[in-house]
Design a protein around this motif. Structure first.
Motif, PDB file in Angstrom:
ATOM      1  N   LEU A  18     101.870  58.252  98.904  1.00 49.82           N
ATOM      2  CA  LEU A  18     102.175  57.005  98.216  1.00 49.82           C
ATOM      3  C   LEU A  18     100.859  56.427  97.704  1.00 49.82           C
ATOM      4  O   LEU A  18      99.790  56.746  98.223  1.00 49.82           O
ATOM      5  N   PRO A  19     100.917  55.563  96.688  1.00 52.38           N
ATOM      6  CA  PRO A  19      99.682  54.890  96.286  1.00 52.38           C
ATOM      7  C   PRO A  19      99.067  54.239  97.522  1.00 52.38           C
ATOM      8  O   PRO A  19      99.777  53.677  98.361  1.00 52.38           O
ATOM      9  N   GLU A  20      97.737  54.332  97.633  1.00 51.16           N
ATOM     10  CA  GLU A  20      97.111  53.801  98.837  1.00 51.16           C
ATOM     11  C   GLU A  20      95.736  53.219  98.559  1.00 51.16           C
ATOM     12  O   GLU A  20      95.040  53.652  97.658  1.00 51.16           O
ATOM     13  N   ARG A  21      95.409  52.205  99.365  1.00 47.69           N
ATOM     14  CA  ARG A  21      94.066  51.632  99.330  1.00 47.69           C
ATOM     15  C   ARG A  21      93.140  52.578 100.085  1.00 47.69           C
ATOM     16  O   ARG A  21      93.484  53.055 101.158  1.00 47.69           O
ATOM     17  N   MET A  22      91.955  52.782  99.532  1.00 45.09           N
ATOM     18  CA  MET A  22      91.027  53.716 100.162  1.00 45.09           C
ATOM     19  C   MET A  22      90.032  53.023 101.083  1.00 45.09           C
ATOM     20  O   MET A  22      89.240  53.688 101.746  1.00 45.09           O
ATOM     21  N   SER A  23      90.061  51.701 101.133  1.00 43.40           N
ATOM     22  CA  SER A  23      89.285  50.949 102.112  1.00 43.40           C
ATOM     23  C   SER A  23      90.062  49.678 102.452  1.00 43.40           C
ATOM     24  O   SER A  23      90.972  49.277 101.725  1.00 43.40           O
ATOM     25  N   GLU A  24      89.692  49.049 103.530  1.00 35.78           N
ATOM     26  CA  GLU A  24      90.435  47.904 104.036  1.00 35.78           C
ATOM     27  C   GLU A  24      90.543  46.766 103.022  1.00 35.78           C
ATOM     28  O   GLU A  24      91.581  46.126 102.908  1.00 35.78           O
ATOM     29  N   LEU A  25      89.493  46.512 102.258  1.00 34.11           N
ATOM     30  CA  LEU A  25      89.497  45.385 101.330  1.00 34.11           C
ATOM     31  C   LEU A  25      89.598  45.815  99.867  1.00 34.11           C
ATOM     32  O   LEU A  25      89.353  45.005  98.961  1.00 34.11           O
ATOM     33  N   ALA A  26      89.981  47.051  99.623  1.00 32.79           N
ATOM     34  CA  ALA A  26      90.130  47.523  98.245  1.00 32.79           C
ATOM     35  C   ALA A  26      91.212  46.719  97.536  1.00 32.79           C
ATOM     36  O   ALA A  26      92.271  46.453  98.095  1.00 32.79           O
ATOM     37  N   ALA A  27      90.943  46.340  96.293  1.00 31.73           N
ATOM     38  CA  ALA A  27      91.920  45.603  95.494  1.00 31.73           C
ATOM     39  C   ALA A  27      92.991  46.528  94.944  1.00 31.73           C
ATOM     40  O   ALA A  27      94.138  46.131  94.777  1.00 31.73           O
ATOM     41  N   GLY A  28      92.603  47.773  94.651  1.00 36.33           N
ATOM     42  CA  GLY A  28      93.504  48.700  93.993  1.00 36.33           C
ATOM     43  C   GLY A  28      94.063  49.769  94.919  1.00 36.33           C
ATOM     44  O   GLY A  28      93.452  50.135  95.923  1.00 36.33           O
ATOM     45  N   PHE A  29      95.233  50.266  94.539  1.00 34.99           N
ATOM     46  CA  PHE A  29      95.885  51.381  95.214  1.00 34.99           C
ATOM     47  C   PHE A  29      95.656  52.617  94.352  1.00 34.99           C
ATOM     48  O   PHE A  29      96.022  52.626  93.169  1.00 34.99           O
ATOM     49  N   ASP A  30      95.057  53.651  94.909  1.00 36.43           N
ATOM     50  CA  ASP A  30      94.812  54.866  94.136  1.00 36.43           C
ATOM     51  C   ASP A  30      96.126  55.574  93.813  1.00 36.43           C
ATOM     52  O   ASP A  30      97.040  55.638  94.648  1.00 36.43           O
ATOM     53  N   LEU A  31      96.199  56.103  92.594  1.00 36.63           N
ATOM     54  CA  LEU A  31      97.359  56.861  92.119  1.00 36.63           C
ATOM     55  C   LEU A  31      96.986  58.323  92.010  1.00 36.63           C
ATOM     56  O   LEU A  31      95.853  58.667  91.653  1.00 36.63           O
ATOM     57  N   TYR A  32      97.949  59.189  92.286  1.00 39.36           N
ATOM     58  CA  TYR A  32      97.729  60.634  92.315  1.00 39.36           C
ATOM     59  C   TYR A  32      98.442  61.316  91.153  1.00 39.36           C
ATOM     60  O   TYR A  32      99.549  60.929  90.785  1.00 39.36           O
ATOM     61  N   ALA A  33      97.809  62.332  90.623  1.00 42.10           N
ATOM     62  CA  ALA A  33      98.404  63.102  89.524  1.00 42.10           C
ATOM     63  C   ALA A  33      99.591  63.893  90.047  1.00 42.10           C
ATOM     64  O   ALA A  33      99.466  64.664  90.992  1.00 42.10           O
ATOM     65  N   ALA A  34     100.733  63.740  89.395  1.00 45.20           N
ATOM     66  CA  ALA A  34     101.956  64.448  89.775  1.00 45.20           C
ATOM     67  C   ALA A  34     102.234  65.557  88.755  1.00 45.20           C
ATOM     68  O   ALA A  34     103.369  65.752  88.336  1.00 45.20           O
ATOM     69  N   GLU A 104      82.286  67.175  78.405  1.00 45.46           N
ATOM     70  CA  GLU A 104      82.803  68.434  78.965  1.00 45.46           C
ATOM     71  C   GLU A 104      84.300  68.326  79.212  1.00 45.46           C
ATOM     72  O   GLU A 104      84.807  67.239  79.515  1.00 45.46           O
ATOM     73  N   PRO A 105      85.025  69.451  79.125  1.00 42.01           N
ATOM     74  CA  PRO A 105      86.444  69.427  79.508  1.00 42.01           C
ATOM     75  C   PRO A 105      86.586  69.009  80.972  1.00 42.01           C
ATOM     76  O   PRO A 105      85.703  69.267  81.793  1.00 42.01           O
ATOM     77  N   PHE A 106      87.710  68.358  81.291  1.00 40.19           N
ATOM     78  CA  PHE A 106      87.974  67.913  82.657  1.00 40.19           C
ATOM     79  C   PHE A 106      89.352  68.409  83.059  1.00 40.19           C
ATOM     80  O   PHE A 106      90.319  68.245  82.320  1.00 40.19           O
ATOM     81  N   LEU A 107      89.452  69.012  84.231  1.00 41.73           N
ATOM     82  CA  LEU A 107      90.705  69.553  84.728  1.00 41.73           C
ATOM     83  C   LEU A 107      91.354  68.557  85.685  1.00 41.73           C
ATOM     84  O   LEU A 107      90.744  68.147  86.676  1.00 41.73           O
ATOM     85  N   ILE A 108      92.583  68.168  85.376  1.00 43.39           N
ATOM     86  CA  ILE A 108      93.350  67.259  86.230  1.00 43.39           C
ATOM     87  C   ILE A 108      94.301  68.110  87.057  1.00 43.39           C
ATOM     88  O   ILE A 108      95.201  68.762  86.521  1.00 43.39           O
ATOM     89  N   ASN A 109      94.068  68.129  88.349  1.00 42.53           N
ATOM     90  CA  ASN A 109      94.883  68.913  89.269  1.00 42.53           C
ATOM     91  C   ASN A 109      95.879  68.021  90.001  1.00 42.53           C
ATOM     92  O   ASN A 109      95.684  66.810  90.111  1.00 42.53           O
ATOM     93  N   ARG A 110      96.933  68.644  90.504  1.00 42.48           N
ATOM     94  CA  ARG A 110      97.910  67.927  91.322  1.00 42.48           C
ATOM     95  C   ARG A 110      97.179  67.285  92.501  1.00 42.48           C
ATOM     96  O   ARG A 110      96.250  67.854  93.053  1.00 42.48           O
ATOM     97  N   ARG A 111      97.586  66.072  92.843  1.00 44.25           N
ATOM     98  CA  ARG A 111      97.021  65.281  93.946  1.00 44.25           C
ATOM     99  C   ARG A 111      95.647  64.697  93.643  1.00 44.25           C
ATOM    100  O   ARG A 111      95.037  64.067  94.503  1.00 44.25           O
ATOM    101  N   GLU A 112      95.149  64.903  92.418  1.00 45.63           N
ATOM    102  CA  GLU A 112      93.876  64.282  92.022  1.00 45.63           C
ATOM    103  C   GLU A 112      94.074  62.777  91.921  1.00 45.63           C
ATOM    104  O   GLU A 112      95.087  62.318  91.377  1.00 45.63           O
ATOM    105  N   ARG A 113      93.142  62.007  92.435  1.00 45.05           N
ATOM    106  CA  ARG A 113      93.213  60.550  92.281  1.00 45.05           C
ATOM    107  C   ARG A 113      92.761  60.231  90.854  1.00 45.05           C
ATOM    108  O   ARG A 113      91.633  60.519  90.481  1.00 45.05           O
ATOM    109  N   ILE A 114      93.675  59.670  90.058  1.00 46.36           N
ATOM    110  CA  ILE A 114      93.422  59.535  88.622  1.00 46.36           C
ATOM    111  C   ILE A 114      93.217  58.101  88.143  1.00 46.36           C
ATOM    112  O   ILE A 114      92.674  57.887  87.059  1.00 46.36           O
TER     113      ILE A 114
END
Length: 149
Positions: A18-34, A104-114
């Protein structure tokens, strides 16, 4: 004040966090590439990357989709319409519009935090048409009005 946001994982994406905060006081929830297969984003290209979930927010909230600073700094990957707004009545899949501003080209993989998702309160506003507006100290001064640097 806490607000409840309902998250529904879409079929085929049960393995994603699920979207999740990566630290206790993070404002944002990280999203993952599906993505089902890696997506190559060449310099100057953009792609709409699915996040694998839908959500329901209370009417007083909006969700803003913002870039991840590490991807922007290291690779030039950012959100094209930043911040992107998700309205409280939207029930479709959350997706992120990424662009490669790097060299440079960038590869977006499944589960990458985007990207990250930040929730904001939306004030109730009423617009009223007027024939005249009150004066202000700034007046109509716009772009660059306060000086150049």
């Amino acid at each position: 004040m806490s607000h409840q946001v309902l998250i529904k994982k879409l079929s085929g994406h049960e393995d994603l966090p699920l979207p999740e905060r990566m630290s206790e006081l993070a404002a944002g929830f990280d999203l993952y590439a599906a993505v089902s297969e890696p997506v190559e984003l060449k310099p100057g290209e953009r792609a709409l990357i699915p996040a694998g979930f839908q959500m329901a927010m209370p009417p007083e909230l909006e969700a803003q989709i913002r870039p991840r600073s590490g991807l922007a700094l290291k690779h030039g990957i950012t959100c094209l319409n930043s911040p992107g707004t998700i309205d409280a009545d939207y029930r479709g899949e959350v997706k992120v519009l990424l662009v490669n501003l790097g060299s440079e080209p960038f590869l977006i993989n499944r589960r990458e935090r985007i990207a990250q998702m930040v929730f904001q309160r939306v004030p109730q506003v009423t617009l009223s048409e007027a024939d005249e507006l009150p004066e202000s100290g700034r007046g109509a001064g716009g772009f660059g009005h306060t000086g150049t640097r």
